[in-house]
Design a protein around this motif. Sequence first.
Motif, PDB file in Angstrom:
ATOM      1  N   LEU A  51       6.712   0.963  -6.052  1.00 35.38           N
ATOM      2  CA  LEU A  51       7.262   2.005  -5.364  1.00 35.38           C
ATOM      3  C   LEU A  51       6.904   3.255  -6.004  1.00 35.38           C
ATOM      4  O   LEU A  51       6.609   4.490  -5.399  1.00 35.38           O
ATOM      5  N   SER A  52       7.371   3.584  -7.291  1.00 30.26           N
ATOM      6  CA  SER A  52       7.026   4.958  -7.948  1.00 30.26           C
ATOM      7  C   SER A  52       5.639   5.274  -8.184  1.00 30.26           C
ATOM      8  O   SER A  52       5.498   6.574  -7.915  1.00 30.26           O
ATOM      9  N   ASP A  53       5.041   4.361  -8.278  1.00 32.21           N
ATOM     10  CA  ASP A  53       3.396   4.752  -8.321  1.00 32.21           C
ATOM     11  C   ASP A  53       2.925   5.117  -7.106  1.00 32.21           C
ATOM     12  O   ASP A  53       2.055   6.153  -6.899  1.00 32.21           O
ATOM     13  N   HIS A  54       3.388   4.515  -6.188  1.00 30.83           N
ATOM     14  CA  HIS A  54       3.035   5.000  -4.647  1.00 30.83           C
ATOM     15  C   HIS A  54       3.400   6.240  -4.197  1.00 30.83           C
ATOM     16  O   HIS A  54       2.630   7.261  -3.892  1.00 30.83           O
ATOM     17  N   LEU A  55       4.572   6.541  -4.368  1.00 34.52           N
ATOM     18  CA  LEU A  55       5.189   7.881  -4.311  1.00 34.52           C
ATOM     19  C   LEU A  55       4.150   9.121  -5.451  1.00 34.52           C
ATOM     20  O   LEU A  55       3.751  10.011  -4.700  1.00 34.52           O
ATOM     21  N   ALA A  56       4.097   8.719  -6.439  1.00 36.28           N
ATOM     22  CA  ALA A  56       3.434   9.733  -7.600  1.00 36.28           C
ATOM     23  C   ALA A  56       2.081   9.787  -7.268  1.00 36.28           C
ATOM     24  O   ALA A  56       1.618  10.979  -7.291  1.00 36.28           O
ATOM     25  N   ALA A  57       1.447   8.588  -6.486  1.00 36.89           N
ATOM     26  CA  ALA A  57      -0.177   8.987  -6.394  1.00 36.89           C
ATOM     27  C   ALA A  57      -0.097  10.012  -5.467  1.00 36.89           C
ATOM     28  O   ALA A  57      -1.212  10.841  -5.191  1.00 36.89           O
ATOM     29  N   ARG A  58       0.731  10.249  -4.313  1.00 37.12           N
ATOM     30  CA  ARG A  58       0.671  11.224  -3.093  1.00 37.12           C
ATOM     31  C   ARG A  58       1.433  12.417  -3.783  1.00 37.12           C
ATOM     32  O   ARG A  58       1.465  13.305  -2.919  1.00 37.12           O
ATOM     33  N   GLY A  59       1.997  12.524  -5.115  1.00 35.47           N
ATOM     34  CA  GLY A  59       2.533  13.842  -5.527  1.00 35.47           C
ATOM     35  C   GLY A  59       3.820  13.952  -4.931  1.00 35.47           C
ATOM     36  O   GLY A  59       4.359  15.031  -4.702  1.00 35.47           O
ATOM     37  N   PHE A  60       4.581  12.885  -4.459  1.00 30.54           N
ATOM     38  CA  PHE A  60       5.896  13.030  -3.737  1.00 30.54           C
ATOM     39  C   PHE A  60       7.092  12.799  -4.769  1.00 30.54           C
ATOM     40  O   PHE A  60       8.304  13.251  -4.419  1.00 30.54           O
ATOM     41  N   LEU A  61       6.893  11.928  -5.596  1.00 23.59           N
ATOM     42  CA  LEU A  61       8.195  11.520  -6.290  1.00 23.59           C
ATOM     43  C   LEU A  61       8.549  12.633  -7.281  1.00 23.59           C
ATOM     44  O   LEU A  61       7.961  13.476  -7.901  1.00 23.59           O
ATOM     45  N   ARG A  62       9.564  12.656  -7.236  1.00 23.55           N
ATOM     46  CA  ARG A  62      10.595  13.903  -7.986  1.00 23.55           C
ATOM     47  C   ARG A  62      11.166  13.255  -8.999  1.00 23.55           C
ATOM     48  O   ARG A  62      11.469  13.825 -10.221  1.00 23.55           O
ATOM     49  N   ASP A  63      12.103  11.953  -8.719  1.00 24.44           N
ATOM     50  CA  ASP A  63      12.790  11.590  -9.923  1.00 24.44           C
ATOM     51  C   ASP A  63      13.118  10.153  -9.802  1.00 24.44           C
ATOM     52  O   ASP A  63      13.284   9.658  -8.462  1.00 24.44           O
ATOM     53  N   VAL A  64      13.721   9.234 -10.433  1.00 24.58           N
ATOM     54  CA  VAL A  64      13.946   7.810 -10.291  1.00 24.58           C
ATOM     55  C   VAL A  64      15.510   8.041 -11.241  1.00 24.58           C
ATOM     56  O   VAL A  64      15.562   8.262 -12.340  1.00 24.58           O
ATOM     57  N   VAL A  65      16.508   7.485 -10.494  1.00 25.48           N
ATOM     58  CA  VAL A  65      17.725   7.417 -11.200  1.00 25.48           C
ATOM     59  C   VAL A  65      18.597   5.881 -10.839  1.00 25.48           C
ATOM     60  O   VAL A  65      17.996   5.664  -9.865  1.00 25.48           O
ATOM     61  N   ALA A  66      19.481   5.579 -11.386  1.00 29.94           N
ATOM     62  CA  ALA A  66      20.038   4.657 -11.119  1.00 29.94           C
ATOM     63  C   ALA A  66      20.676   4.669  -9.844  1.00 29.94           C
ATOM     64  O   ALA A  66      21.390   5.822  -9.547  1.00 29.94           O
ATOM     65  N   TYR A  67      20.772   3.526  -8.980  1.00 31.52           N
ATOM     66  CA  TYR A  67      21.221   3.794  -7.923  1.00 31.52           C
ATOM     67  C   TYR A  67      22.803   4.186  -7.624  1.00 31.52           C
ATOM     68  O   TYR A  67      23.180   4.803  -6.904  1.00 31.52           O
ATOM     69  N   ASP A  68      23.493   3.545  -8.706  1.00 33.63           N
ATOM     70  CA  ASP A  68      25.044   4.267  -9.004  1.00 33.63           C
ATOM     71  C   ASP A  68      25.013   5.614  -9.066  1.00 33.63           C
ATOM     72  O   ASP A  68      26.159   6.292  -9.236  1.00 33.63           O
ATOM     73  N   GLU A  69      23.996   6.147  -9.283  1.00 34.39           N
ATOM     74  CA  GLU A  69      24.255   7.780  -9.736  1.00 34.39           C
ATOM     75  C   GLU A  69      24.038   8.617  -8.602  1.00 34.39           C
ATOM     76  O   GLU A  69      24.169   9.671  -8.511  1.00 34.39           O
ATOM     77  N   VAL A  70      23.553   8.128  -7.325  1.00 34.38           N
ATOM     78  CA  VAL A  70      23.257   8.623  -6.238  1.00 34.38           C
ATOM     79  C   VAL A  70      24.560   8.912  -5.433  1.00 34.38           C
ATOM     80  O   VAL A  70      25.194   7.813  -5.135  1.00 34.38           O
ATOM     81  N   GLY A  71      24.865   9.882  -4.828  1.00 36.98           N
ATOM     82  CA  GLY A  71      26.058  10.326  -4.246  1.00 36.98           C
ATOM     83  C   GLY A  71      25.981  10.750  -2.867  1.00 36.98           C
ATOM     84  O   GLY A  71      25.400  11.068  -2.296  1.00 36.98           O
TER      85      GLY A  71
END
Length: 71
Positions: A51-71
């Motif tokens: 999923l990260s590769d898919h987003l990164a290939a399009r220039g969309f990925l900004r960051d990846v964090v552990a789910y429990d860090e998302v608020g």
Amino acid sequence: MSAPDGELEPICSARGCRLPALWALRWNNPRLHTPERRKVWLACDEHRASLSDHLAARGFLRDVVAYDEVG
């Protein structure tokens, strides 16, 4: 599956995957979203890279964090 507080447990965003989400892939499409806007795909360990590769290939990925860090 339900979490202890009665909410649904977050699942991976990969097509057909029903595994619990462990990662939040934060992204935006700069042609559609303001720079500070973040959309989120959830990922299990198995699908985090694809999923990260898919987003990164399009220039969309900004960051990846552990789910429990998302608020």
